[in-house]
Motif scaffolding. Sequence first.
Motif, PDB file in Angstrom:
ATOM      1  N   ASP A   5       0.733  -1.235   0.208  1.00 40.83           N
ATOM      2  CA  ASP A   5      -0.009   0.088   0.514  1.00 40.83           C
ATOM      3  C   ASP A   5       0.996   1.426   0.358  1.00 40.83           C
ATOM      4  O   ASP A   5       0.545   1.952  -1.007  1.00 40.83           O
ATOM      5  CB  ASP A   5      -0.961  -0.080   1.272  1.00 40.83           C
ATOM      6  N   VAL A   8       2.141   1.692  -3.621  1.00 38.93           N
ATOM      7  CA  VAL A   8       0.948   2.109  -4.496  1.00 38.93           C
ATOM      8  C   VAL A   8       0.891   3.946  -4.310  1.00 38.93           C
ATOM      9  O   VAL A   8       0.951   4.552  -4.737  1.00 38.93           O
ATOM     10  CB  VAL A   8      -0.138   1.462  -4.025  1.00 38.93           C
ATOM     11  N   ASP A  42      -2.877  -6.399  -9.160  1.00 40.88           N
ATOM     12  CA  ASP A  42      -2.718  -6.344  -8.169  1.00 40.88           C
ATOM     13  C   ASP A  42      -1.747  -5.057  -8.004  1.00 40.88           C
ATOM     14  O   ASP A  42      -2.202  -4.481  -6.721  1.00 40.88           O
ATOM     15  CB  ASP A  42      -1.372  -6.807  -7.214  1.00 40.88           C
ATOM     16  N   LYS A  46      -4.683  -1.235  -8.510  1.00 44.83           N
ATOM     17  CA  LYS A  46      -4.737  -0.377  -6.973  1.00 44.83           C
ATOM     18  C   LYS A  46      -5.128   1.464  -7.129  1.00 44.83           C
ATOM     19  O   LYS A  46      -5.156   2.358  -6.577  1.00 44.83           O
ATOM     20  CB  LYS A  46      -3.617  -0.476  -5.571  1.00 44.83           C
TER      21      LYS A  46
END
Length: 74
Positions: A5, A8, A42, A46
Amino acid sequence: MGMADIKVKRLVDFMVKGDEASSWNLISQLDMDKNSISYSEDVLAKVMLLVGELWEMNELTVQMSMWPQICAVF
């Protein structure tokens, strides 16, 4: 917030700034050990979801003049 995360979020920051070199560098790090379909699902999904959420909350504006820079990363 997991490591994926955080990466990202960093990728979104690089893309919004138009920093193509840093974006590709981070993408190449994230792409290790993944096939292209898994990677797209993946990571890139995102990234685009986060961009949309930030835009909806007016925390991010995307000027039409920036689209070529953002899209060039893909």
